[in-house]
Motif scaffolding. Structure first.
Motif, PDB file in Angstrom:
ATOM      1  N   GLY A 223      -9.136  -4.632  -4.911  1.00  0.00           N
ATOM      2  CA  GLY A 223      -8.182  -5.610  -5.398  1.00  0.00           C
ATOM      3  C   GLY A 223      -7.236  -6.104  -4.332  1.00  0.00           C
ATOM      4  N   SER A 224      -7.376  -5.625  -3.099  1.00  0.00           N
ATOM      5  CA  SER A 224      -6.433  -5.969  -2.044  1.00  0.00           C
ATOM      6  C   SER A 224      -7.170  -6.399  -0.788  1.00  0.00           C
ATOM      7  CB  SER A 224      -5.528  -4.766  -1.732  1.00  0.00           C
ATOM      8  OG  SER A 224      -4.783  -4.988  -0.566  1.00  0.00           O
ATOM      9  N   ALA A 225      -6.771  -7.536  -0.223  1.00  0.00           N
ATOM     10  CA  ALA A 225      -7.352  -7.978   1.046  1.00  0.00           C
ATOM     11  C   ALA A 225      -6.982  -7.026   2.165  1.00  0.00           C
ATOM     12  CB  ALA A 225      -6.877  -9.388   1.372  1.00  0.00           C
ATOM     13  N   ALA A 226      -5.852  -6.344   2.039  1.00  0.00           N
ATOM     14  CA  ALA A 226      -5.442  -5.378   3.054  1.00  0.00           C
ATOM     15  C   ALA A 226      -6.418  -4.204   3.104  1.00  0.00           C
ATOM     16  CB  ALA A 226      -4.026  -4.885   2.771  1.00  0.00           C
ATOM     17  N   GLN A 227      -6.826  -3.685   1.942  1.00  0.00           N
ATOM     18  CA  GLN A 227      -7.793  -2.589   1.913  1.00  0.00           C
ATOM     19  C   GLN A 227      -9.129  -3.034   2.490  1.00  0.00           C
ATOM     20  OE1 GLN A 227      -8.171  -0.736  -1.930  1.00  0.00           O
ATOM     21  NE2 GLN A 227      -5.971  -0.561  -2.226  1.00  0.00           N
ATOM     22  N   ALA A 228      -9.531  -4.277   2.184  1.00  0.00           N
ATOM     23  CA  ALA A 228     -10.814  -4.788   2.677  1.00  0.00           C
ATOM     24  C   ALA A 228     -10.819  -4.967   4.183  1.00  0.00           C
ATOM     25  CB  ALA A 228     -11.136  -6.115   1.993  1.00  0.00           C
ATOM     26  N   LEU A 229      -9.641  -5.023   4.816  1.00  0.00           N
ATOM     27  CA  LEU A 229      -9.553  -5.185   6.263  1.00  0.00           C
ATOM     28  C   LEU A 229      -9.973  -3.929   7.009  1.00  0.00           C
ATOM     29  CD1 LEU A 229      -8.644  -7.055   8.592  1.00  0.00           C
ATOM     30  CD2 LEU A 229      -6.332  -6.158   8.292  1.00  0.00           C
ATOM     31  N   GLN A 230      -9.939  -2.770   6.349  1.00  0.00           N
ATOM     32  CA  GLN A 230     -10.288  -1.511   7.003  1.00  0.00           C
ATOM     33  C   GLN A 230     -11.717  -1.574   7.551  1.00  0.00           C
ATOM     34  OE1 GLN A 230      -8.679   1.197   7.901  1.00  0.00           O
ATOM     35  NE2 GLN A 230     -10.526   2.127   8.696  1.00  0.00           N
ATOM     36  N   GLY A 231     -11.869  -1.264   8.833  1.00  0.00           N
ATOM     37  CA  GLY A 231     -13.190  -1.232   9.454  1.00  0.00           C
ATOM     38  C   GLY A 231     -13.712  -2.578   9.896  1.00  0.00           C
ATOM     39  N   GLN A 232     -12.952  -3.649   9.716  1.00  0.00           N
ATOM     40  CA  GLN A 232     -13.428  -4.992  10.042  1.00  0.00           C
ATOM     41  C   GLN A 232     -13.004  -5.447  11.438  1.00  0.00           C
ATOM     42  OE1 GLN A 232     -15.577  -6.295   8.010  1.00  0.00           O
ATOM     43  NE2 GLN A 232     -15.236  -4.686   6.502  1.00  0.00           N
ATOM     44  N   ALA A 233     -12.072  -4.749  12.059  1.00  0.00           N
ATOM     45  CA  ALA A 233     -11.613  -5.125  13.395  1.00  0.00           C
ATOM     46  C   ALA A 233     -11.260  -3.866  14.168  1.00  0.00           C
ATOM     47  CB  ALA A 233     -10.406  -6.060  13.306  1.00  0.00           C
ATOM     48  N   SER A 234     -11.741  -3.776  15.404  1.00  0.00           N
ATOM     49  CA  SER A 234     -11.448  -2.598  16.212  1.00  0.00           C
ATOM     50  C   SER A 234      -9.958  -2.501  16.482  1.00  0.00           C
ATOM     51  CB  SER A 234     -12.207  -2.672  17.541  1.00  0.00           C
ATOM     52  OG  SER A 234     -11.804  -3.802  18.287  1.00  0.00           O
ATOM     53  N   GLY A 235      -9.447  -1.274  16.465  1.00  0.00           N
ATOM     54  CA  GLY A 235      -8.040  -1.059  16.723  1.00  0.00           C
ATOM     55  C   GLY A 235      -7.139  -1.260  15.536  1.00  0.00           C
ATOM     56  N   VAL A 236      -7.701  -1.597  14.376  1.00  0.00           N
ATOM     57  CA  VAL A 236      -6.910  -1.838  13.172  1.00  0.00           C
ATOM     58  C   VAL A 236      -7.225  -0.741  12.153  1.00  0.00           C
ATOM     59  CG1 VAL A 236      -6.389  -3.425  11.283  1.00  0.00           C
ATOM     60  CG2 VAL A 236      -6.901  -4.312  13.558  1.00  0.00           C
ATOM     61  N   THR A 237      -6.181  -0.064  11.684  1.00  0.00           N
ATOM     62  CA  THR A 237      -6.339   1.025  10.713  1.00  0.00           C
ATOM     63  C   THR A 237      -5.541   0.704   9.461  1.00  0.00           C
ATOM     64  OG1 THR A 237      -6.561   2.643  12.493  1.00  0.00           O
ATOM     65  CG2 THR A 237      -6.053   3.500  10.311  1.00  0.00           C
ATOM     66  N   VAL A 238      -6.155   0.887   8.301  1.00  0.00           N
ATOM     67  CA  VAL A 238      -5.492   0.651   7.024  1.00  0.00           C
ATOM     68  C   VAL A 238      -5.449   1.967   6.253  1.00  0.00           C
ATOM     69  CG1 VAL A 238      -5.484  -0.662   4.870  1.00  0.00           C
ATOM     70  CG2 VAL A 238      -6.326  -1.722   6.973  1.00  0.00           C
ATOM     71  N   ILE A 239      -4.252   2.369   5.845  1.00  0.00           N
ATOM     72  CA  ILE A 239      -4.076   3.587   5.053  1.00  0.00           C
ATOM     73  C   ILE A 239      -3.609   3.172   3.668  1.00  0.00           C
ATOM     74  CG2 ILE A 239      -2.835   5.766   4.842  1.00  0.00           C
ATOM     75  CD1 ILE A 239      -2.575   5.803   7.859  1.00  0.00           C
ATOM     76  N   SER A 240      -4.357   3.575   2.664  1.00  0.00           N
ATOM     77  CA  SER A 240      -4.062   3.174   1.292  1.00  0.00           C
ATOM     78  C   SER A 240      -3.776   4.394   0.431  1.00  0.00           C
ATOM     79  CB  SER A 240      -5.241   2.386   0.708  1.00  0.00           C
ATOM     80  OG  SER A 240      -5.064   2.144  -0.665  1.00  0.00           O
ATOM     81  N   SER A 241      -2.937   4.211  -0.577  1.00  0.00           N
ATOM     82  CA  SER A 241      -2.649   5.300  -1.511  1.00  0.00           C
ATOM     83  C   SER A 241      -3.823   5.566  -2.434  1.00  0.00           C
ATOM     84  CB  SER A 241      -1.414   4.949  -2.345  1.00  0.00           C
ATOM     85  OG  SER A 241      -1.708   3.888  -3.248  1.00  0.00           O
ATOM     86  N   GLY A 242      -4.710   4.598  -2.583  1.00  0.00           N
ATOM     87  CA  GLY A 242      -5.851   4.740  -3.481  1.00  0.00           C
ATOM     88  C   GLY A 242      -5.589   4.245  -4.883  1.00  0.00           C
ATOM     89  N   ALA A 243      -4.326   4.064  -5.254  1.00  0.00           N
ATOM     90  CA  ALA A 243      -3.990   3.580  -6.594  1.00  0.00           C
ATOM     91  C   ALA A 243      -4.164   2.074  -6.653  1.00  0.00           C
ATOM     92  CB  ALA A 243      -2.554   3.954  -6.951  1.00  0.00           C
ATOM     93  N   PRO A 244      -4.635   1.529  -7.784  1.00  0.00           N
ATOM     94  CA  PRO A 244      -4.743   0.070  -7.915  1.00  0.00           C
ATOM     95  C   PRO A 244      -3.395  -0.594  -7.675  1.00  0.00           C
ATOM     96  CG  PRO A 244      -5.867   1.169  -9.729  1.00  0.00           C
ATOM     97  CD  PRO A 244      -5.100   2.230  -8.996  1.00  0.00           C
ATOM     98  N   GLY A 245      -3.361  -1.556  -6.773  1.00  0.00           N
ATOM     99  CA  GLY A 245      -2.116  -2.239  -6.464  1.00  0.00           C
ATOM    100  C   GLY A 245      -1.157  -1.422  -5.632  1.00  0.00           C
ATOM    101  N   GLY A 246      -1.605  -0.261  -5.156  1.00  0.00           N
ATOM    102  CA  GLY A 246      -0.730   0.622  -4.388  1.00  0.00           C
ATOM    103  C   GLY A 246      -0.441   0.093  -3.000  1.00  0.00           C
ATOM    104  N   ARG A 247       0.464   0.760  -2.321  1.00  0.00           N
ATOM    105  CA  ARG A 247       0.888   0.347  -0.987  1.00  0.00           C
ATOM    106  C   ARG A 247      -0.241   0.524   0.018  1.00  0.00           C
ATOM    107  NH1 ARG A 247       6.054   2.761   2.443  1.00  0.00           N
ATOM    108  NH2 ARG A 247       5.395   2.001   4.492  1.00  0.00           N
TER     109      ARG A 247
END
Length: 706
Positions: A259-283
């Motif tokens: 549900g988040s473009a930020a979560q979908a960014l994980q693994g799409q660009a070298s040097g970029v790391t996305v940490i998610s809470s795992g909850a829908p709509g979470g930080r």
């Protein structure tokens, strides 16, 4: 490729037809008339045969140096491979040996172990003259037949390691990919050819030829270098950029169900790391080049020229996304870009017939199965607890059938004990001190994790209409996202709309706008609190049941030695009526004027208006050891924020031969405003979950019984 270990004696019956000629004075066999033949280098002839029959030849280079053969390619089309090899090798005192599929080694006749041949009695293989062993070869030839380990590292033009580069042995299925450090390891024959390939980079082929370490620098293809990227207040060709810029594959992002473009960014660009809470709509925390400070390390997000967020952006509306990773690339944004910048643009209509598209998916998310936290069952827990606490009341005589608690006592009982007679049961939400509650213990153990986690559906639908002419274009989209969380009573529902239009006035003037609206329902969930359901799922005792004998919640208040941990199911179910609603409007209008051939002036005014309202209920925790007598309460808050950005830029662009000069000057004004309102009320009611009512908007709550 697999290494081959073969037994000496097994190979002897399969000596080539070449073997009987070892001591023979026969004239070499040829198959061509003098009018049709030509003499060429032997290595060249073998290369042609290798390409025609898709085979590989292994030999010592010195063995073939200076040797020639009579060869005519047109006459070989209908002949078998072995027949051709005999014709070009025998008169050079060479023979060929079949090693394994598609691999032949060429050796001198005297390299065969003649003594072994005489002792066993040489015979020809009637099915193809195959020698299927290596014991008869010299050590130097054996080393060429057996695969060896090749290691190396792949980098780009800037010397940075490249992850996920394909490394294959040409003509085979053997291969691997580079790791996060750009390194690879694989087995290949010494005469093999390694093929390195990656999207956007020119493919390279490296012949191993005695090498054990192969380091490669991939060069970007010209098509990728000419790609136009949005890097700031302007766009540039990728080959003109001196800073580090990563281009995100938007199609790959869209393939990730989130549900988040930020979560979908994980693994799409070298040097970029996305940490998610795992909850829908979470930080979601985004880090470029790692965590750089203990403070705010989040990058600047720019969408269509406005500072924004990826969290609630509809992935299907994204046209392109670039990550400006170093100080040089992000310098145009000043201090705001110190943690890196993510620049995104949304889709626009294209000249042509109107088109309507639908992006849609439906799926089910499943929690982990089994004993997730590796917890003890009730019997094992009771045994361990009694060893630690021999004076326990709860497990004095094993695991009891019931526990109970009343105004003056709490104890344990077996079935039939008057203390746990259902007639004794009393639940008084308005006066918890009078409660007399009874629960039947779960002797097999309550699986608290799977009581609060369960399969959850997720769906997303976006309808887009677009079109345009050479003078204007438009795009309209409507989106709906419903992601139910695997943790009960967590979800994200989002309704969105986008309108992007642009019009040309005359030859040099453009007017356009980008508008995005969304309404989001997301009750929110924090896994950073001690009393959250995930923590409680492994802290609550296995003997405590979810519900007591009357269907109310079981818990730690209903007996001795049960601890103070809350019932995880009760905690989550009591959030069922909590609401967290968001209304957001994001957009800008812009005017762009070209003049004096090389100048472009642009003015953009836009901003964000968002409103958030929360409604939270807190219920009497009658089943908990702590807060057993707490009152019901209701809390309501409202937040309003707005920001406005006015940007003006002047661009000068001039091409001088192979040189491209760009100069940009401008100003930007940003204003932010926000306010918050809130209030709370307390009251009593008889059971939960239920509703209670405010009395004429005052802080008093009308008592309610159901």
């Amino acid at each position: 490729m697999m290494k081959i270990t073969l037994i000496f004696r097994a190979i002897l019956p399969f000596i080539l037809f070449a073997v009987p000629h070892i001591n023979s004075a026969q004239t070499p066999i040829t198959y061509y008339s003098s009018e049709q033949t030509q003499k060429i280098d032997l290595v060249q002839a073998l290369t042609k045969i290798s390409e025609q029959f898709k085979v590989q030849f292994i030999y010592e280079k010195s063995l073939l140096d200076g040797k020639t053969t009579i060869y005519k390619e047109e006459n070989n089309k209908q002949k078998p491979l072995e027949e051709i090899l005999k014709a070009i090798l025998y008169h050079n005192d060479l023979v060929f040996l079949y090693v394994k599929k598609n691999y032949y080694t060429i050796v001198a006749k005297n390299q065969l172990n003649e003594a072994a041949i005489r002792s066993e009695g040489a015979s020809s293989n009637q099915q193809g003259n195959d020698i299927t062993g290596t014991d008869h070869l010299t050590a130097s030839v054996k080393n060429k037949i057996i695969d060896k380990t090749i290691k190396g590292r792949v980098t780009n033009n800037a010397g940075n390691p490249m992850t996920g580069v394909s490394v294959k042995v040409k003509g085979t299925t053997a291969g691997t990919t580079t790791n996060a450090n750009g390194e690879f390891t694989l087995s290949a024959p010494d005469d093999g050819i390694l093929v390195f390939s990656n999207i956007g980079f020119a493919t390279q082929e490296i012949t191993i030829s005695g090498l054990s370490i192969v380091n490669v620098k991939l060069i970007e293809e010209s098509t990728a270098l000419n790609e136009v990227l949005v890097t700031g207040y302007s766009s540039q060709r990728k080959k003109d950029i001196t800073g580090s810029v990563a281009v995100v594959d938007v199609n790959a992002m869209k393939s990730i169900p989130t549900g988040s473009a930020a979560q979908a960014l994980q693994g799409q660009a070298s040097g970029v790391t996305v940490i998610s809470s795992g909850a829908p709509g979470g930080r979601n925390d985004i880090f470029i080049r790692g965590v750089t400070s203990f403070g705010n390390s989040q990058p600047l997000i720019i969408i269509d020229g406005l500072q924004g967020s990826l969290t609630d952006l509809n992935i299907n509306d994204i046209a392109s996304m670039q990550v400006l990773k170093d100080a040089g690339a992000a310098s145009i944004y000043g201090v705001r870009g110190s943690n890196g910048v993510i620049v995104g643009t949304t889709k626009k209509g294209k000249s042509g017939k109107p088109t309507i598209s639908l992006d849609s998916y439906f799926g089910v998310q499943n929690p982990v199965k089994g004993n997730v936290f590796n917890l003890l069952n009730s019997q094992d827990y009771a045994t361990l607890f009694k060893q630690v606490n021999p004076g326990t009341i709860l497990f004095a005589n094993g695991v009891p059938d019931y526990t109970y608690a009343g105004p003056s006592a709490a104890g344990t009982a077996m079935a039939g004990d008057p203390a746990v007679d259902p007639l004794m049961y009393n639940f008084d939400a308005s006066n918890p001190e009078n409660d007399y509650l009874i629960q039947k213990l779960n002797k097999t153990g309550t699986d608290w994790f799977h009581e609060v986690f369960r399969p959850a559906a997720m769906q997303s639908h976006t309808v887009t209409a677009s079109g345009g002419t050479d003078r204007s274009n438009y795009l309209f989209s409507l989106g709906y996202l419903n992601q139910q969380g695997t943790l009960m009573n967590t979800y994200l529902k989002r309704y969105s709309a986008r309108v992007n239009t642009e019009f040309k006035i005359g030859k040099n003037i453009k007017v356009g706008e980008n508008l995005y609206l969304f309404f989001k329902q997301n009750p929110g969930f924090s896994n950073q609190q001690e009393g959250n359901a995930v923590s409680l799922a492994y802290r609550t005792l296995p003997i405590i049941p979810v519900y007591d004998i009357m269907g109310n919640y079981g818990g730690t208040w209903l007996g001795p030695d049960l601890g103070t941990v809350a019932n995880a199911v009760a905690v989550q179910r009591r959030t069922a009526n909590n609401k967290n609603n968001y209304y957001d409007i994001i957009g800008n209008v812009y005017l762009e004027v070209g003049f004096l051939k090389n100048f472009t002036a642009r003015s953009s005014f836009g901003g964000t208006v968002d409103h958030q309202s929360t409604h939270n209920f807190t219920y009497n925790k009658y089943n908990d050891k702590e807060s057993h007598a707490s009152q019901n309460s209701y809390n309501e808050n409202s937040y309003f924020n707005s920001s406005y950005t006015w940007t003006n830029t002047l661009n000068y662009s001039k091409i001088f031969g192979n040189h491209n000069l760009k100069v940009i000057a401008g100003s930007e004004a940003i204003q932010n405003y926000g306010e918050a309102l809130g209030g709370s009320s307390n009251g009593f009611f008889s059971t939960d979950p239920t509703y209670f009512f405010l009395n004429n908007g005052t802080t008093n709550v009308t008592n309610y019984s159901s």
